[in-house]
Design a protein around this motif. Structure first.
Motif, PDB file in Angstrom:
ATOM      1  N   ALA A  88       0.832  -1.199   0.000  1.00 22.96           N
ATOM      2  CA  ALA A  88       0.000   0.000   0.000  1.00 22.96           C
ATOM      3  C   ALA A  88       0.868   1.251   0.000  1.00 22.96           C
ATOM      4  O   ALA A  88       0.604   2.215  -0.731  1.00 22.96           O
ATOM      5  N   ALA A  89       1.908   1.252   0.803  1.00 23.50           N
ATOM      6  CA  ALA A  89       2.817   2.398   0.855  1.00 23.50           C
ATOM      7  C   ALA A  89       3.494   2.615  -0.490  1.00 23.50           C
ATOM      8  O   ALA A  89       3.723   3.756  -0.910  1.00 23.50           O
ATOM      9  N   CYS A  90       3.802   1.513  -1.181  1.00 25.54           N
ATOM     10  CA  CYS A  90       4.446   1.611  -2.490  1.00 25.54           C
ATOM     11  C   CYS A  90       3.542   2.324  -3.488  1.00 25.54           C
ATOM     12  O   CYS A  90       4.005   3.141  -4.288  1.00 25.54           O
ATOM     13  N   VAL A  91       2.229   2.047  -3.445  1.00 23.53           N
ATOM     14  CA  VAL A  91       1.290   2.732  -4.338  1.00 23.53           C
ATOM     15  C   VAL A  91       1.286   4.230  -4.048  1.00 23.53           C
ATOM     16  O   VAL A  91       1.363   5.065  -4.963  1.00 23.53           O
ATOM     17  N   ILE A  92       1.204   4.598  -2.777  1.00 20.21           N
ATOM     18  CA  ILE A  92       1.088   6.005  -2.388  1.00 20.21           C
ATOM     19  C   ILE A  92       2.328   6.798  -2.790  1.00 20.21           C
ATOM     20  O   ILE A  92       2.240   7.848  -3.435  1.00 20.21           O
ATOM     21  N   VAL A  93       3.508   6.283  -2.417  1.00 16.58           N
ATOM     22  CA  VAL A  93       4.724   7.070  -2.667  1.00 16.58           C
ATOM     23  C   VAL A  93       5.118   7.063  -4.134  1.00 16.58           C
ATOM     24  O   VAL A  93       5.722   8.030  -4.624  1.00 16.58           O
ATOM     25  N   SER A  94       4.784   5.992  -4.860  1.00 15.60           N
ATOM     26  CA  SER A  94       5.096   5.988  -6.291  1.00 15.60           C
ATOM     27  C   SER A  94       4.216   6.991  -7.035  1.00 15.60           C
ATOM     28  O   SER A  94       4.652   7.619  -8.006  1.00 15.60           O
ATOM     29  N   ALA A  95       2.972   7.183  -6.556  1.00 14.74           N
ATOM     30  CA  ALA A  95       2.102   8.213  -7.151  1.00 14.74           C
ATOM     31  C   ALA A  95       2.689   9.602  -6.909  1.00 14.74           C
ATOM     32  O   ALA A  95       2.694  10.463  -7.805  1.00 14.74           O
ATOM     33  N   VAL A  96       3.202   9.826  -5.703  1.00 17.02           N
ATOM     34  CA  VAL A  96       3.866  11.102  -5.402  1.00 17.02           C
ATOM     35  C   VAL A  96       5.094  11.280  -6.278  1.00 17.02           C
ATOM     36  O   VAL A  96       5.353  12.366  -6.821  1.00 17.02           O
ATOM     37  N   TRP A  97       5.857  10.211  -6.434  1.00 14.63           N
ATOM     38  CA  TRP A  97       7.091  10.270  -7.213  1.00 14.63           C
ATOM     39  C   TRP A  97       6.800  10.587  -8.682  1.00 14.63           C
ATOM     40  O   TRP A  97       7.501  11.389  -9.314  1.00 14.63           O
ATOM     41  N   VAL A  98       5.758   9.976  -9.240  1.00 12.19           N
ATOM     42  CA  VAL A  98       5.395  10.228 -10.636  1.00 12.19           C
ATOM     43  C   VAL A  98       4.996  11.684 -10.829  1.00 12.19           C
ATOM     44  O   VAL A  98       5.442  12.361 -11.776  1.00 12.19           O
ATOM     45  N   CYS A  99       4.141  12.195  -9.947  1.00 13.06           N
ATOM     46  CA  CYS A  99       3.706  13.598 -10.065  1.00 13.06           C
ATOM     47  C   CYS A  99       4.888  14.547  -9.909  1.00 13.06           C
ATOM     48  O   CYS A  99       5.006  15.541 -10.652  1.00 13.06           O
ATOM     49  N   SER A 100       5.774  14.264  -8.970  1.00 10.69           N
ATOM     50  CA  SER A 100       6.953  15.113  -8.773  1.00 10.69           C
ATOM     51  C   SER A 100       7.864  15.061  -9.985  1.00 10.69           C
ATOM     52  O   SER A 100       8.426  16.088 -10.399  1.00 10.69           O
ATOM     53  N   ASP A 101       8.002  13.881 -10.568  1.00  9.95           N
ATOM     54  CA  ASP A 101       8.852  13.721 -11.746  1.00  9.95           C
ATOM     55  C   ASP A 101       8.289  14.477 -12.948  1.00  9.95           C
ATOM     56  O   ASP A 101       9.031  14.921 -13.822  1.00  9.95           O
TER      57      ASP A 101
END
Length: 281
Positions: free
Chosen positions: A175-188
């Motif tokens: 679950a944490a992987c989904v949340i932080v990867s979404a943040v990472w994609v938007c930041s990227d």
């Protein structure tokens, strides 16, 4: 207690320098827990260092992710939680390989998971996108945190009776992987701060709440614990692994998000397929 058992417990006592022992015993009581040896309950003092070092490393990574998010560093924060995910996967395996499992280690690991995969992802997402959504934003973050706590509590109480090949509910690291990867994609993509559209922020809030609910839902998720890593596999498997690593290097944040979302969706899909098989003639 006979003299032989007393001498054995004295031998098991962790060695501390004589000049340091007395002050430490005043400040901190020595940890003592009951273990089973040859079918008999025996009390042992001290903790195992190696697996708890990895757990502490994962806890530090989760805490660092929160600090990075508060500073607006939304590239380091996801990477820190992913590092916590790797360390969390190692501590249990190392404990089993070195025969250093303990009740203390299990409880410590669960509390560290709550920080690294419960509180930290919610705070990272809140700092990134949910803070400007008012009550809707912090409610979504709280739902995720509360569901993570409920998921870990349920897992700890069912660990001895659950099917080791499946998780009931989405595991908190996933679950944490989904949340932080979404943040990472938007930041990227440069969608940070004022450049983040309100529609995207609302979508991320909904994603946070839904992922939280998936953690406590009764969907079956494959744990992949049945994979034999010691046996031989066809040569083509190694070629596939090379291709996977090559694919990840193209766009790590996006590939990680797609993979973690696919795993999150696999639970409802597995349940739907299972019910269809039951009703099929």
């Amino acid at each position: 207690m006979d003299e032989q058992e007393a001498n054995k417990q004295e031998t098991d006592r962790p060695s501390v320098a004589p000049g340091v022992s007395a002050p430490l015993e005043i400040l901190v009581d020595e940890h003592e827990e009951e273990v089973s040896e040859n079918g008999k309950p025996v009390r042992r003092q001290g903790i195992f260092l190696l697996p708890n070092l990895f757990t502490t490393g994962g806890l530090f990574a989760g805490f660092y992710a929160v600090i990075a998010a508060l500073r607006g560093d939304f590239e380091s924060a996801p990477i820190a939680i992913l590092a916590a995910l790797v360390l969390d996967g190692l501590d249990g395996r190392i404990a089993r390989l070195t025969n250093t499992q303990s009740k203390f280690g299990a409880e410590y690991d669960s509390l560290a998971d709550m920080v690294s995969f419960g509180v930290a992802p919610a705070l990272v997402m809140f700092s990134f996108a949910l803070g400007d959504l008012g009550k809707f934003g912090w409610s979504a973050a709280f739902i995720y945190v509360a569901c993570a706590a409920l998921r870990l509590a349920r897992f700890n109480t069912q660990i001895d009776i659950a099917d080791r090949n499946f998780f009931t509910g989405l595991a908190s690291p996933s679950a944490a992987c989904v949340i932080v990867s979404a943040v990472w994609v938007c930041s990227d993509m440069g969608l940070v701060g004022t450049d983040l559209p309100v529609e995207v922020a609302v979508l991320l809030a909904c994603l946070t709440a839904i992922i939280g609910i998936l953690m406590i839902a009764n969907f079956p998720y494959n744990s992949f614990k049945g994979i034999d890593l010691h046996g031989r596999v066809p040569f083509v498997v190694m070629i596939i692994m090379v291709l996977v690593f090559g694919l990840v290097t193209l766009d790590p944040p996006l590939i990680l998000l797609l993979a973690s979302l696919a795993y999150a969706i696999s639970g409802p899909v597995n349940m739907a397929l299972g019910r269809r098989r039951k009703h099929s003639p």
